[in-house]
Enzyme design. Sequence first.
Site, short mmCIF file in Angstrom:
data_model
loop_
_atom_site.label_atom_id
_atom_site.label_comp_id
_atom_site.label_asym_id
_atom_site.label_seq_id
_atom_site.Cartn_x
_atom_site.Cartn_y
_atom_site.Cartn_z
N ASP A 23 107.14 -3.10 -35.78
CA ASP A 23 105.86 -2.47 -36.13
C ASP A 23 104.72 -3.18 -35.40
O ASP A 23 104.34 -4.29 -35.76
CB ASP A 23 105.68 -2.59 -37.66
CG ASP A 23 104.49 -1.79 -38.18
OD1 ASP A 23 103.73 -1.28 -37.35
OD2 ASP A 23 104.35 -1.71 -39.40
N HIS B 47 106.26 9.17 -35.95
CA HIS B 47 105.05 8.37 -36.14
C HIS B 47 104.41 7.98 -34.81
O HIS B 47 103.19 8.06 -34.67
CB HIS B 47 105.40 7.12 -36.95
CG HIS B 47 104.22 6.25 -37.29
ND1 HIS B 47 103.28 6.62 -38.23
CD2 HIS B 47 103.81 5.04 -36.80
CE1 HIS B 47 102.36 5.67 -38.32
NE2 HIS B 47 102.65 4.71 -37.46
#
Lengths: 415, 415
Positions: A235, A325
């Site tokens: 991330d 995403h």
Amino acid sequence: MTSDRTPDTGRTGVSRRGLLFGGAVAGLGAAAAVGADALLSRARPGRAPGVASDTAASIHGGHTVDFHGAHQAGITTTPQAHATFVALDLHDGTDRDALRRMMQILTEDAARLTQGEPALADSEPELGAVPARLTVTFGFGPALVARAAGPSAIPEWLRPLPAFTIDRLEPGWSDGDLLLQIASDDAFTVAHATRMLLKDARSFASVRWTQVGFRRAFGAEKPGTTMRNLFGQVDGTANPSPEDQDFDRLVWATDGWLAGGTGFVLRRTHMDLDKWDRLDRSGREQSMGRTLANGAPLTGVHEHDEPDFDAKTNVGFPVIPEFSHIRRARSENADERIFRRAYNYDHAPSGGEISDSGLLFVSFQADVTKQFVPIQRRLDELDLLNEWTTPVGSAVFAIPPGCSGGGYIGETLLG
Amino acid sequence: MTSDRTPDTGRTGVSRRGLLFGGAVAGLGAAAAVGADALLSRARPGRAPGVASDTAASIHGGHTVDFHGAHQAGITTTPQAHATFVALDLHDGTDRDALRRMMQILTEDAARLTQGEPALADSEPELGAVPARLTVTFGFGPALVARAAGPSAIPEWLRPLPAFTIDRLEPGWSDGDLLLQIASDDAFTVAHATRMLLKDARSFASVRWTQVGFRRAFGAEKPGTTMRNLFGQVDGTANPSPEDQDFDRLVWATDGWLAGGTGFVLRRTHMDLDKWDRLDRSGREQSMGRTLANGAPLTGVHEHDEPDFDAKTNVGFPVIPEFSHIRRARSENADERIFRRAYNYDHAPSGGEISDSGLLFVSFQADVTKQFVPIQRRLDELDLLNEWTTPVGSAVFAIPPGCSGGGYIGETLLG
């Protein structure tokens, strides 16, 4: 497993950590070597009394980050292992003069604590001797700015974010007048510094909320490893680096009292780990658009490979799905970018649950409305990760510029 | 500032940390060197897949502590930076057979996670690759033991402690049927392991309470530095060391199914930091009987100087006051000793407070009634520190012995 590049934390993190943690250099040599790096890294071996003199270079508790400078510390600083975010509400009687006194006191003690010195009225002075890269970063909410200099001083973007359909915001995790971001590689240091600063502030303001976050421990992973969140996803791969040419433009405000400061967004995002558990590995990778193994885009092999959004599968579907995403977070507009500095949270579960976990999503950007909101709007419209994530808190603050040794944070607004 | 001796953590901590952290040795050399030390230290460089091979010796995330052995890990292990204590209540239907299955599953996954391998049904396998000295220690409450083998199997001391006048116990922080102590130098690792193990246990038991504690970060201080608590006191100087001649006798049970195990006490002790702030430095030192600067007894100079309880001031008062903590905690009876392994806690404050902090006082002893209770009774009768500390939670568990590779924790009770 992961690349040596560190767009998540700034490349300076590699050299700094390599220098300080590797134990190969110490004393003046290290100070000089790091000095060359200081404009970006703001770090140097510790000056903590009683610590620096008798410890090996591999003991990191004495490491300090400069408090003073054009920008506040704790933004481009390679993220520390622990951070506590505290929002305060001003007391009714805290006027402009009181705000100035409050920020002078807070600045003085923050500067001292980050350098391994006790706060001025430190009740436990020995506890301040292990800064472990402590930084304290202050932020102002709209009500504070208005009290300080009138409503016209409030930047256009300094207000609650527009409502998003995915939001389930709780007031107890949202908004506030004054922000303290207190971060260190040592959780004990964060606890002590937080208490010292809240003692300073108690005559002027009271605690609205406290949010506690963590990342990997200092030295637990190879420097520059991109963080994984509690879903196991890599991330932050595409995060801009402080070394990037357009970093300054993206992050630092240039106008008025906020010049040299920035905008701060905290989105407390609950992650439903139990529901996530029911998704298979392929589904997880599709929802993100990256592999779980090393964070490579589904069209690539290495974490930092550029995603190929045009690539198609044999049967004509996009390899990186439309709802993924990374596709939804990406903009065609190079100005719609933000600098992320997130932490994980994990609370004691209640009511039969086995976890209460998520992400303290934190980003810095010069203009929240122009940079953050368009991204969030796209993710709100369509992002498969919304199935498992829920924003439960939201706060926007203006981060004033840094100050020099004789000054205080907020002087451009209150001086 | 502090001595090189490490009665708090065991001297093995010094050699182990020196070896692994200093970065001077790596690979087989380190494994062999540590091997000689393994009986006491149980540590060796990491076997974590994908970690050990490509990281420098100074990266500590791959460090592992042996899971298998005569005793469970996490007791004599040099305390890690983070620990989560979870107590579970057994479901009504969890009978002896179910308890055996539960402990087999939990043992298997705990063993895997501590060695940097994913749990068997790990939903985020990549998150297990950074053990950072992860240990998982299991404890049994009286109801579990009774279900497993009848009331006669319950050790005499395995019951709630007698009521003390200073107690203000809350059920939400007390008692329980099954204890998990999950500790690592990495907070992220603790969060992931806790979740994996609670997933294993959810068919058999539900969470009663979770308590999260911290100490200084790995490598932040010189190895062997005695912990300070949030009052700033050096806390643990007189703790027995695993190297002491009578350590085994004090800590390890010798009879029946618990032979090789021990007794566990957790006292959640709230510390009123605001009230403590109003006490001057001399008063603080008198209440403890030790200096704040380095933890030396008031009759000595160095932390590990033996206190002279007979020494008198010019005017005839004891130098170490009658009401001081170290005098009251000390017994004439050498058997009335315990092995402490405490953590600090710091929660988000509520209702106008600026902190909610204290100590997760943890001790291990072969017999809680004979060793812990007399100490606590003396402190209950008179201990100046009671002015600022309040026990708000209390739990006693029996810690079964360790197991070998083919076995499981609890097999001496459930097998």
